[in-house]
Design a protein around this motif. Structure first.
Motif, PDB file in Angstrom:
ATOM      1  N   LYS A 113       0.777  -1.239   0.000  1.00 20.55           N
ATOM      2  CA  LYS A 113       0.000   0.000   0.000  1.00 20.55           C
ATOM      3  C   LYS A 113       0.813   1.297   0.000  1.00 20.55           C
ATOM      4  O   LYS A 113       0.384   2.291  -0.592  1.00 20.55           O
ATOM      5  N   SER A 230      -7.286   2.079  -2.869  1.00 15.31           N
ATOM      6  CA  SER A 230      -7.487   1.048  -3.893  1.00 15.31           C
ATOM      7  C   SER A 230      -8.486   1.584  -4.915  1.00 15.31           C
ATOM      8  O   SER A 230      -8.797   2.784  -4.910  1.00 15.31           O
ATOM      9  N   GLY A 265      -9.034  -6.995  -3.497  1.00 19.25           N
ATOM     10  CA  GLY A 265      -9.944  -6.230  -2.652  1.00 19.25           C
ATOM     11  C   GLY A 265     -10.674  -5.224  -3.525  1.00 19.25           C
ATOM     12  O   GLY A 265     -11.874  -5.303  -3.763  1.00 19.25           O
ATOM     13  N   SER A 268      -5.919  -3.036  -6.465  1.00 23.41           N
ATOM     14  CA  SER A 268      -4.662  -2.295  -6.627  1.00 23.41           C
ATOM     15  C   SER A 268      -3.431  -3.187  -6.707  1.00 23.41           C
ATOM     16  O   SER A 268      -2.592  -2.988  -7.581  1.00 23.41           O
ATOM     17  N   ASN A 269      -3.304  -4.180  -5.822  1.00 22.53           N
ATOM     18  CA  ASN A 269      -2.082  -4.996  -5.917  1.00 22.53           C
ATOM     19  C   ASN A 269      -2.168  -5.955  -7.103  1.00 22.53           C
ATOM     20  O   ASN A 269      -1.168  -6.217  -7.770  1.00 22.53           O
ATOM     21  N   SER A 414       1.385  -9.887  -1.115  1.00 24.86           N
ATOM     22  CA  SER A 414       1.016  -8.479  -0.950  1.00 24.86           C
ATOM     23  C   SER A 414       1.290  -7.931   0.444  1.00 24.86           C
ATOM     24  O   SER A 414       1.410  -6.713   0.614  1.00 24.86           O
TER      25      SER A 414
HETATM   26  C1  LIG Z   1      -5.377  -3.984   1.076  1.00 21.97           C
HETATM   27  C2  LIG Z   1      -4.728  -5.277   0.830  1.00 21.97           C
HETATM   28  C3  LIG Z   1      -5.150  -6.135  -0.203  1.00 21.97           C
HETATM   29  C4  LIG Z   1      -6.344  -5.852  -1.090  1.00 21.97           C
HETATM   30  O1  LIG Z   1      -6.417  -4.594  -1.674  1.00 21.97           O
HETATM   31  P1  LIG Z   1      -6.184  -4.368  -3.232  1.00 21.97           P
HETATM   32  O2  LIG Z   1      -6.383  -2.928  -3.436  1.00 21.97           O
HETATM   33  O3  LIG Z   1      -7.171  -5.214  -3.982  1.00 21.97           O
HETATM   34  O4  LIG Z   1      -4.778  -4.769  -3.500  1.00 21.97           O
HETATM   35  C5  LIG Z   1      -4.453  -7.309  -0.404  1.00 21.97           C
HETATM   36  N1  LIG Z   1      -3.404  -7.645   0.377  1.00 21.97           N
HETATM   37  C6  LIG Z   1      -2.975  -6.855   1.385  1.00 21.97           C
HETATM   38  C7  LIG Z   1      -1.821  -7.299   2.222  1.00 21.97           C
HETATM   39  C8  LIG Z   1      -3.623  -5.653   1.638  1.00 21.97           C
HETATM   40  O5  LIG Z   1      -3.186  -4.870   2.630  1.00 21.97           O
END
Ligand SMILES: *Cc1c(COP(=O)(O)O)cnc(C)c1O
Length: 435
Positions: A113, A230, A265, A268-269, A414
């Motif tokens: 993040k 995100s 989520g 973003s990742n 992530s």
């Molecule tokens: C917030 C988070 C996600 C999911 O958010 P995305 O925006 O879809 O990436 C996934 N893994 C971790 C460790 C997170 O903190």
């Protein structure tokens, strides 16, 4: 043959531009609509909430966008991040597949993040913004934004989903350490929060509700802007540093992925890792399958509808064309707080609608089984969100074994789960509330 477990890039080889997939998408995005008029919004409509530079990036069609020097400098506190080959996991699974993972857990807050928190804080600072508000689920985003705003002397106020506030007290301590203030949401501080509490005093909260509260504070204070961790296009843009590094690292290993997998989520990742590979699908005829892995408790990609919906629960954001479960959907209290969001970003939604990426869903118990297998094999303890991707990796590796074919799998590690041990305890003692 000597095994190379970690593929490391030099600081000097770190990418200096982000990749904007809007330049290469076969079908362009549908516009955001104004919630009142239902007409396409103008970039200026977003100015009360976001810094100018971020609004420009939101709608940009430029293929590569320079990363400011000041942002690169802070990235270098933890970037480039390592890529690992999961030899031990491959061996335990007895799979012919090669499994690689990009390790975003090495950032100080413990996840991917900060890759967007840092540029968001920077562009707000450049514009003279003094305060930022945001929401956080499990606390990963709130800690990343606190970490980033602290470098630029911006005050940070974080509305944290109440169930996570109770489950993960040390995330709050982390935000406080980096000068962030934390308020359990729904709260009595905003009209939106008071409304939700009047309806249900025991409301566990959700990302959608926390977003409504954070936006309300930004919209009603001139010196305050809002920040989202995100979903939005500029957030996914900043996260492409992950995939751009990963491309270089796999090249060093002499490999290219057949599969790219990330937990999902808001996108973003997953987008950050997969978009640079999708570019090769679009422009060079590569056929990498990119799989977004969500929770069966919040299955917008696999069970939701593609339609215009609000990004928050109270209905204050523009209408976004996306896969959604409906903006009033409140997901069950799974530990993967970052996956408890009712919708999906517009870019990822369009790509899924066009059949250019895939989605799958994993139940909480399977995610913890996968996490434990991974931690016992590779040592690292995954965040509950990350564990969803790992479960899908194990499914794919087992399929490769059955089919007797090798494939190259790349996934995004992530975040780490070192502040989620309470969740692991519940799993081990059979106390998970949601299966
Ligand atoms: C917030 C988070 C996600 C999911 O958010 P995305 O925006 O879809 O990436 C996934 N893994 C971790 C460790 C997170 O903190």
């Amino acid at each position: 043959m000597t095994k190379i477990r970690k593929i490391q890039l030099n600081e000097n080889d770190m990418p200096t531009q982000w990749y904007n997939i809007q330049a290469d998408m076969p079908n362009p995005l549908l516009p955001l609509l104004h919630p009142g008029t239902k007409q396409p919004i103008q970039p200026a409509d977003l100015e009360p909430l976001f810094a100018q530079a971020l609004i420009e990036q939101e709608v940009s069609k430029e293929r590569y966008i320079d990363i400011p020097e000041e942002v690169l400098d802070i990235y270098k506190l933890y970037r480039p991040t390592p890529m690992h080959r999961a030899y031990n996991l491959e061996k335990i699974l007895g799979t012919p597949a090669k499994i690689y993972y990009k390790n975003e857990s090495v950032s100080p807050p413990g996840s991917h993040k900060p890759n967007t928190a840092i540029p968001q804080a920077y562009y707000n600072y450049k514009q003279g913004v003094k305060k930022m508000t945001t929401e956080t689920g499990a606390g990963q985003w709130g800690s990343a934004l606190s970490f980033a705003t602290n470098f630029f002397g911006i005050e940070c106020k974080v509305f944290m989903v109440k169930v996570s506030y109770q489950q993960k007290p040390y995330r709050k301590s982390m935000m406080n350490l980096w000068n962030g203030s934390v308020i359990p949401s729904p709260s009595m501080e905003t009209n939106a929060g008071r409304g939700f509490l009047a309806e249900d005093p025991d409301c566990p909260g959700s990302l959608g509700i926390a977003i409504s509260e954070a936006i309300e504070v930004a919209a009603t204070h001139d010196d305050t802007k809002y920040s989202l961790g995100s979903v939005l296009n500029h957030v996914l843009l900043h996260q492409t540093i992950i995939g751009l590094e990963a491309l270089k690292q796999l090249e060093m290993a002499g490999d290219y992925p057949d599969l790219v997998i990330g937990p999902f989520g808001g996108g973003s990742n997953f987008g950050g890792l997969s978009f640079p590979f999708l570019r090769h699908n679009f422009t060079e005829g590569k056929k990498t399958r990119c799989i977004a892995v969500e929770s069966t408790s919040c299955p917008k990609l696999t069970k939701g509808k593609f339609e215009y919906d609000f990004g928050d629960t109270a209905g204050m954001t523009p209408l976004i064309p996306m896969y959604t479960l409906g903006h009033t959907f409140i997901p069950p209290s799974i530990h993967a707080g970052g996956l408890r969001y009712h919708g999906a970003g517009a870019i990822v939604s369009q790509l899924l609608k066009d059949g250019l990426i895939e989605a799958s869903a994993v139940a909480q118990t399977e995610s913890f089984e996968a996490a434990v297998t991974f931690a016992r094999a590779e040592g690292m303890i995954p965040a509950p969100e990350t564990s969803h991707a790992i479960a899908q990796v194990i499914r794919e590796a087992n399929m490769a074994k059955q089919e007797g074919v090798s494939k190259n799998i790349l996934f995004n590690f992530s975040g780490h789960g070192l502040l989620d041990m309470g969740a692991y305890d519940e799993y081990f003692t059979n106390h998970l509330l949601v299966k």
